[in-house]
Design an enzyme around this catalytic site. Structure first.
Site, PDB file in Angstrom:
ATOM      1  N   CYS A  33       4.239  27.892  17.840  1.00  0.00           N
ATOM      2  CA  CYS A  33       3.647  26.664  17.300  1.00  0.00           C
ATOM      3  C   CYS A  33       2.599  26.097  18.267  1.00  0.00           C
ATOM      4  O   CYS A  33       2.945  25.618  19.348  1.00  0.00           O
ATOM      5  CB  CYS A  33       4.774  25.659  17.055  1.00  0.00           C
ATOM      6  SG  CYS A  33       4.243  23.969  16.739  1.00  0.00           S
ATOM      7  N   CYS A  36       3.024  22.442  19.205  1.00  0.00           N
ATOM      8  CA  CYS A  36       4.178  22.296  20.107  1.00  0.00           C
ATOM      9  C   CYS A  36       3.755  22.533  21.554  1.00  0.00           C
ATOM     10  O   CYS A  36       4.212  21.833  22.462  1.00  0.00           O
ATOM     11  CB  CYS A  36       5.281  23.292  19.735  1.00  0.00           C
ATOM     12  SG  CYS A  36       5.982  23.038  18.089  1.00  0.00           S
TER      13      CYS A  36
END
Length: 115
Positions: A33, A36
Site C-alpha cells: 500500500c 501506508c
C-alpha cells in the site's frame, strides 16, 4: 520500524491493544500500500512525540485478517484509536501530520479529563 512503534497480529491484538493501560493508535496497513508507506513515518514521529502517553501499534491486514475484519477495515491506511479496550476514533487515508496530531490530542484530552 522505530523503537516507539510495535507490531502485533490477530493473536496479540487483545493483549497489545485492548488490554493496554494507555490509549493506543493502531495503524492498519499492508506492505504493498503506497499511502501506508507515506503515513508510516508520521505515525513513527507521533509515537516518539507522545511516548509514555500513547502506544503506537502496526497491524498488517494481510497477516491479520481476523482483527481487520472485526473492526471493519475496508480501506488502508486506517488509523484507529483505542482507549480502555474500545475504539474511540478513526482516521482513514494518508492524512497530513497536523490532522493526525489533532486526532491524537482529541483522544488524549478525553483520556486526561476522564481520570
Amino acid at each position: 520500524m522505530s523503537a516507539n512503534v510495535i507490531s502485533t497480529d490477530d493473536q496479540g491484538f487483545e493483549r497489545t491493544v485492548l488490554q493496554s493501560q494507555e490509549p493506543v493508535l493502531v495503524d492498519f496497513w499492508a506492505p504493498w500500500c503506497g499511502p501506508c508507506r507515506l503515513i508510516s513515518p508520521v505515525v513513527e514521529e507521533l509515537a516518539g512525540e507522545y511516548e509514555g502517553r500513547l502506544r503506537a501499534v502496526k497491524v498488517n491486514v494481510d497477516d491479520s485478517p481476523d482483527v481487520a475484519g472485526h473492526y471493519g477495515i475496508m480501506s488502508i491506511p486506517a488509523l484507529v484509536f483505542f482507549k480502555d479496550g474500545r475504539e474511540v476514533g478513526r482516521v482513514v487515508g494518508a492524512v497530513p501530520k497536523a490532522r493526525l496530531a489533532g486526532a491524537v490530542e482529541q483522544v488524549l484530552g478525553a483520556t486526561e479529563t476522564s481520570r
